[in-house]
Design an enzyme around this catalytic site. Sequence first.
Site, PDB file in Angstrom:
ATOM      1  CG  MET A   1      -1.893  -1.303   1.138  1.00 23.07           C
ATOM      2  SD  MET A   1      -3.250  -0.991   2.739  1.00 23.07           S
ATOM      3  CE  MET A   1      -4.199  -0.084   2.182  1.00 23.07           C
ATOM      4  CB  CYS A   2      -0.051   4.660  -0.853  1.00 26.05           C
ATOM      5  SG  CYS A   2      -0.743   4.406  -2.332  1.00 26.05           S
ATOM      6  CD  GLU A   3       4.653   2.912   3.378  1.00 28.21           C
ATOM      7  OE1 GLU A   3       4.553   3.327   4.405  1.00 28.21           O
ATOM      8  OE2 GLU A   3       4.657   1.589   3.181  1.00 28.21           O
TER       9      GLU A   3
END
Length: 276
Positions: A1-3
């Site tokens: 997932m995105c950070e």
Amino acid sequence: MCELFCLSSRLPTRVTFSLRKFADRGGLGSHNVDGWGVAFHDGREVRLYKEPEPAGDSPWLAFIQERRLPTRLLISHIRHATRGALSLANTQPFARELGGRTHLFAHNGCLEGIDDRFAASKVRFRPVGDTDSEMAFCLLLERLSPLWDGGAVPPLAARLAAVTGLAEALRPLGPANFLYSDGEVVFGHGHRRTQADGTIAPPGLWCLQRACAVDTEAPTPSGVTIEPGAGPQEITLLASVPVTGEQWRPLAEGEIVVVADGQVVLASLPSSRSQT
């Protein structure tokens, strides 16, 4: 997932968190290879740098590090694309004008069915790209717009109510971790994310508060370096996962924290009815 990553401080400080090891989260050794962005608030405006390319490969990061821009409020995002082309329009943070100032939004998660909700809404704000994250930002701006029409900064309680309403609408659609800033305060919403064991579960966001001078020589696994200001400093960090070895606090599922001038000024838990 995105950070996601956010810094709020009482005094201007310089951060090189995404310019070395932190950028490797978007390098070839990571699945987050689809773009990056970092925004420095400067009064009512922001300095926004972003690319639809791996963060670990970007010469812009060296440029930002050389500039060493001081700021009291910073938001960053490293993208793992789940929807939308690898384009600048789909790269976060997203920035829009409202009430004579630039607002920022960054999201981590996947919001199934948000297209139907967006199509059913009579909205003034339209996405430039085609991500679910930008649709969520437009829906938030629609809720906030009446509050900012007069030009003055709206009461915090009214802004929080708008953010809370959006968070409640997003959580049933999927992981809805987000950072939203209006230049004065940051709203951080923690929900669920893909954990190390592959499960999708809370926490989706972590918080760290500091009230002391920063040891700039202390190495951290993620390469986060935060310089102290000229005097007693207060700093709050929000991140998808802890980026230092300190005692970070996981946000409860559906919790919203409001951060201003390096302090958490308010934390709001969801009702049991709206937590899912």
